[in-house]
Design a protein around this motif. Structure first.
Motif, PDB file in Angstrom:
ATOM      1  N   SER A 311      90.431 127.932  28.918  1.00 16.78           N
ATOM      2  CA  SER A 311      91.010 127.155  30.015  1.00 16.78           C
ATOM      3  C   SER A 311      90.934 127.921  31.330  1.00 16.78           C
ATOM      4  N   GLN A 312      91.255 129.220  31.282  1.00 14.87           N
ATOM      5  CA  GLN A 312      91.181 130.051  32.489  1.00 14.87           C
ATOM      6  C   GLN A 312      89.737 130.134  32.987  1.00 14.87           C
ATOM      7  N   SER A 313      88.800 130.277  32.062  1.00 19.52           N
ATOM      8  CA  SER A 313      87.396 130.377  32.440  1.00 19.52           C
ATOM      9  C   SER A 313      86.899 129.086  33.087  1.00 19.52           C
ATOM     10  N   LEU A 314      87.327 127.951  32.544  1.00 16.41           N
ATOM     11  CA  LEU A 314      86.917 126.666  33.106  1.00 16.41           C
ATOM     12  C   LEU A 314      87.460 126.502  34.518  1.00 16.41           C
ATOM     13  N   LEU A 315      88.730 126.848  34.718  1.00 16.86           N
ATOM     14  CA  LEU A 315      89.323 126.728  36.049  1.00 16.86           C
ATOM     15  C   LEU A 315      88.595 127.620  37.052  1.00 16.86           C
ATOM     16  N   LEU A 316      88.358 128.859  36.668  1.00 20.95           N
ATOM     17  CA  LEU A 316      87.698 129.792  37.572  1.00 20.95           C
ATOM     18  C   LEU A 316      86.266 129.359  37.869  1.00 20.95           C
ATOM     19  N   SER A 317      85.576 128.837  36.859  1.00 26.75           N
ATOM     20  CA  SER A 317      84.194 128.402  37.064  1.00 26.75           C
ATOM     21  C   SER A 317      84.115 127.226  38.027  1.00 26.75           C
ATOM     22  N   ALA A 429      81.560 119.218  26.195  1.00 26.57           N
ATOM     23  CA  ALA A 429      82.984 119.084  26.490  1.00 26.57           C
ATOM     24  C   ALA A 429      83.646 118.050  25.583  1.00 26.57           C
ATOM     25  N   VAL A 430      82.999 116.900  25.416  1.00 26.25           N
ATOM     26  CA  VAL A 430      83.595 115.817  24.629  1.00 26.25           C
ATOM     27  C   VAL A 430      83.787 116.233  23.174  1.00 26.25           C
ATOM     28  N   PHE A 431      82.773 116.820  22.570  1.00 27.44           N
ATOM     29  CA  PHE A 431      82.875 117.162  21.153  1.00 27.44           C
ATOM     30  C   PHE A 431      83.783 118.362  20.914  1.00 27.44           C
ATOM     31  N   LEU A 432      83.869 119.273  21.866  1.00 27.82           N
ATOM     32  CA  LEU A 432      84.815 120.376  21.731  1.00 27.82           C
ATOM     33  C   LEU A 432      86.247 119.835  21.768  1.00 27.82           C
ATOM     34  N   ALA A 433      86.484 118.828  22.614  1.00 30.56           N
ATOM     35  CA  ALA A 433      87.811 118.210  22.696  1.00 30.56           C
ATOM     36  C   ALA A 433      88.123 117.398  21.439  1.00 30.56           C
ATOM     37  N   VAL A 434      87.123 116.655  20.942  1.00 31.88           N
ATOM     38  CA  VAL A 434      87.331 115.829  19.743  1.00 31.88           C
ATOM     39  C   VAL A 434      87.723 116.690  18.544  1.00 31.88           C
ATOM     40  N   ARG A 435      87.157 117.898  18.453  1.00 31.90           N
ATOM     41  CA  ARG A 435      87.471 118.797  17.344  1.00 31.90           C
ATOM     42  C   ARG A 435      88.816 119.503  17.506  1.00 31.90           C
ATOM     43  N   GLY A 436      89.454 119.302  18.639  1.00 31.92           N
ATOM     44  CA  GLY A 436      90.757 119.915  18.855  1.00 31.92           C
ATOM     45  C   GLY A 436      90.704 121.360  19.281  1.00 31.92           C
ATOM     46  N   HIS A 437      89.524 121.832  19.684  1.00 32.35           N
ATOM     47  CA  HIS A 437      89.393 123.227  20.096  1.00 32.35           C
ATOM     48  C   HIS A 437      89.640 123.425  21.582  1.00 32.35           C
ATOM     49  N   LEU A 440      92.591 119.806  28.188  1.00 32.78           N
ATOM     50  CA  LEU A 440      93.231 120.101  29.463  1.00 32.78           C
ATOM     51  C   LEU A 440      94.561 119.376  29.553  1.00 32.78           C
ATOM     52  N   THR A 441      95.563 120.043  30.101  1.00 30.70           N
ATOM     53  CA  THR A 441      96.850 119.395  30.350  1.00 30.70           C
ATOM     54  C   THR A 441      96.729 118.499  31.577  1.00 30.70           C
ATOM     55  N   ARG A 442      97.768 117.693  31.811  1.00 31.94           N
ATOM     56  CA  ARG A 442      97.750 116.809  32.980  1.00 31.94           C
ATOM     57  C   ARG A 442      97.655 117.609  34.273  1.00 31.94           C
ATOM     58  N   ASP A 443      98.385 118.710  34.351  1.00 32.94           N
ATOM     59  CA  ASP A 443      98.342 119.541  35.553  1.00 32.94           C
ATOM     60  C   ASP A 443      96.947 120.147  35.763  1.00 32.94           C
ATOM     61  N   GLU A 444      96.306 120.539  34.661  1.00 35.11           N
ATOM     62  CA  GLU A 444      94.957 121.106  34.784  1.00 35.11           C
ATOM     63  C   GLU A 444      93.964 120.056  35.264  1.00 35.11           C
ATOM     64  N   TRP A 445      94.070 118.835  34.742  1.00 32.34           N
ATOM     65  CA  TRP A 445      93.214 117.752  35.230  1.00 32.34           C
ATOM     66  C   TRP A 445      93.417 117.524  36.728  1.00 32.34           C
ATOM     67  N   ARG A 446      94.697 117.535  37.143  1.00 32.67           N
ATOM     68  CA  ARG A 446      95.013 117.318  38.555  1.00 32.67           C
ATOM     69  C   ARG A 446      94.395 118.416  39.425  1.00 32.67           C
ATOM     70  N   ASN A 447      94.473 119.649  38.956  1.00 30.53           N
ATOM     71  CA  ASN A 447      93.900 120.757  39.721  1.00 30.53           C
ATOM     72  C   ASN A 447      92.385 120.644  39.843  1.00 30.53           C
ATOM     73  N   HIS A 448      91.723 120.230  38.768  1.00 36.65           N
ATOM     74  CA  HIS A 448      90.264 120.084  38.816  1.00 36.65           C
ATOM     75  C   HIS A 448      89.852 118.966  39.775  1.00 36.65           C
ATOM     76  N   ILE A 449      90.611 117.881  39.805  1.00 33.93           N
ATOM     77  CA  ILE A 449      90.312 116.788  40.745  1.00 33.93           C
ATOM     78  C   ILE A 449      90.480 117.262  42.184  1.00 33.93           C
ATOM     79  N   LYS A 450      91.525 118.058  42.431  1.00 32.21           N
ATOM     80  CA  LYS A 450      91.725 118.614  43.774  1.00 32.21           C
ATOM     81  C   LYS A 450      90.548 119.509  44.175  1.00 32.21           C
ATOM     82  N   ILE A 451      90.086 120.328  43.254  1.00 33.28           N
ATOM     83  CA  ILE A 451      88.965 121.230  43.535  1.00 33.28           C
ATOM     84  C   ILE A 451      87.723 120.440  43.927  1.00 33.28           C
TER      85      ILE A 451
END
Length: 520
Positions: A311-317, A429-437, A440-451
């Motif tokens: 999660s940290q890596s995705l945000l920073l990237s 991204a989709v298949f990693l999420a489907v497997r439960g690995h 993103l939380t709601r706040d993380e989604w909001r931050n990515h949209i702002k970026i």
């Protein structure tokens, strides 16, 4: 050392490598332009790089690192060193066989890679000649990548990240006198640059070997033998090599199709270098640090820490790649003009390279996301799923390249590569999420949209300022004026972006700085 600290260390060295790379490419553009010799050199240099990424980076950064990390965590250093020795023996054997075969059959192989060169015998023969000179570079780079994978897993990132700087320094040392002398025949210039490339490869290998010897982790390479550990490695590595191979097919497709248009390979190569700067600093640096980090956490059963790292890596990237992409799009022409337009590189070449750069830059966040998301599979020893996704993306790339090239030439190839990259990133991204690995939380989604929104705003502002200041950035103005104006725009864009990022709460700068300073 923390994930952020490791990332910044690798990123800074990668930035240094890319800066020296720009200097090298600016000199290369000045002495070769987009001439047939430039096309021949660009094509020849891609051959060893293709196989380096296929065998060394592909196998070791996906299959070897998780195995080596687990052995290091569970069984200790000696067991891990033995594992490295057995696997590297196979790598060296494969590289030697490939190098010998390519040196013998280079004309036939060159026809396959760049069929458009066949109609120009001089360009074709020069490409074969240059490739034969540089192909042993593969052995140097493959060994360097293998040693670098071991050092990265041990938490020693400096040598492998610094080594590419040596290649650029050696090339610059050769190009400066070539630019001064101004040889009449560009083919002679390409020959000396090829020699410098080989010498640079040797220098890189020597540096990384010195570092791994200091760490006391030099694997003893011998005759390859087959045992359960090697069998397990190949079970993981073959899909990884296929994944790398499928990815490299995108490059082969672009090179093969582009060979049908004069100068297209050189144009794509110069544009590629520009978007590789943020990709290298962000995507490659994060991927280099993230894979061993995830492998250690997952190997020890620390799933929560693994998800936090990703999660940290995705945000920073996204925090760094999105503004880089919009800035490259908004300032494409002045960037290319300042960096390349001199000597044999003309204003028409500037327009061509800037158009290709825009096509690549649209896909920059996708290229970075792939680097961030793939370790989520590789660290869990799943190399097959990314292979399938890469296969789907390459089919899309081939179809789009063939469709777009007749009307858009090199821009069509850049756009096809970009669309294929986004398709690959979305599937990962989709298949990693489907497997439960990963989720993103709601706040993380909001931050990515702002970026994303702030990056688009910054890119638009830079484009408008570039249009208003076009007379200062125009061809014919002194280079120091052009460079000063461009630097001012870049600094303004960075200040605007990070101010808005801080104010919006997408990433408070104080929190970011604390993460970068944190150790342990």
């Amino acid at each position: 050392m923390s994930l952020y600290r490791n990332f910044i260390n690798v990123g800074v060295l990668t930035l240094g490598s890319r800066v020296f790379g720009f200097a090298r490419d600016a000199l290369m553009a000045a002495v070769l332009g987009t001439s047939p010799a430039a096309d021949a050199f660009a094509a020849a240099f891609r051959f060893p790089n293709l196989f380096r990424r296929l065998f060394a980076e592909g196998a070791f950064n996906t299959a070897f690192v998780p195995m080596f990390s687990t052995a290091l965590e569970r069984d200790g250093a000696e067991s891990a060193k033995l594992l490295a020795a057995k696997i590297m023996s196979w790598l060296v054997t494969a590289i030697l066989i490939i190098t010998i075969l390519f040196e013998i059959f280079m004309p036939q192989i060159t026809v396959f890679f760049v069929p458009g060169f066949v109609d120009d015998p001089d360009k074709f023969e020069l490409t074969v000649f240059l490739t034969r000179i540089m192909f042993p570079y593969l052995a140097c780079m493959s060994l360097m990548a293998a040693y670098g994978a071991i050092l990265n897993t041990l938490g020693r990132f400096f040598a492998a990240a610094f080594a590419p700087i040596l290649l650029n320094i050696v090339n610059i040392a050769a190009l400066v006198p070539l630019a001064i002398i101004a040889l009449d025949n560009p083919a002679d210039t390409a020959f000396w640059v090829a020699i410098a490339t080989m010498l640079g490869g040797i220098a890189q290998l020597m540096l990384v070997y010195w570092a791994i010897r200091r760490a006391g982790f030099v694997p003893r390479i011998g005759l390859p033998r087959f045992d359960p550990e090697v069998r397990r490695f190949w079970i993981l590595a073959i899909p990884a090599i296929l994944t790398g191979g499928i990815t490299q097919i995108n490059i082969i497709v672009g090179t093969t199709i582009a060979s049908g248009a004069s100068g297209a390979i050189a144009i794509l190569g110069l544009a590629d270098r520009l978007y590789q700067l943020p990709l290298g600093i962000v995507g490659i640096a994060i991927g280099t640090v993230l894979l061993p980090e995830l492998s250690r956490h997952i190997g020890a059963g620390r799933d929560r820490e693994a998800r936090s790292s990703q999660s940290q890596s995705l945000l920073l990237s996204m925090l760094l790649s999105m503004p880089a992409a919009t800035a490259l799009i908004g300032l494409a022409t002045p960037i290319v003009r300042v960096l390349y337009e001199r000597g044999l590189f003309t204003p028409a070449d500037t327009i061509a390279v800037s158009q290709a750069l825009i096509g690549f830059a649209i896909g920059l966040p996708a290229y970075v996301l792939i680097r961030v998301l793939q370790p989520g599979y590789f660290s869990r020893k799943d190399t097959m799923t990314p292979t399938i996704f890469a296969g789907i993306s390459v089919v899309a790339n081939i179809g789009l390249s063939l469709w777009l090239f007749p009307s858009l030439t090199y821009v069509g190839i850049a756009l096809a590569t970009t669309i294929a990259a986004w398709l690959n990133a979305i599937l990962l991204a989709v298949f990693l999420a489907v497997r439960g690995h990963f989720a993103l939380t709601r706040d993380e989604w909001r931050n990515h949209i702002k970026i994303i929104a702030i990056s688009l705003l910054m890119g638009g502002v830079l484009y408008l300022f570039g249009v208003r200041g076009a007379h200062l950035l125009a061809t014919g103005n002194p280079i120091y004026i052009q460079a000063s104006v461009l630097a001012a725009l870049v600094v303004f864009g960075m200040a605007l972006y990070f101010t808005l990022i801080h104010i919006s709460g997408a990433q408070p700068l104080g929190l970011l700085l604390r993460r970068l300073r944190r150790a342990g």
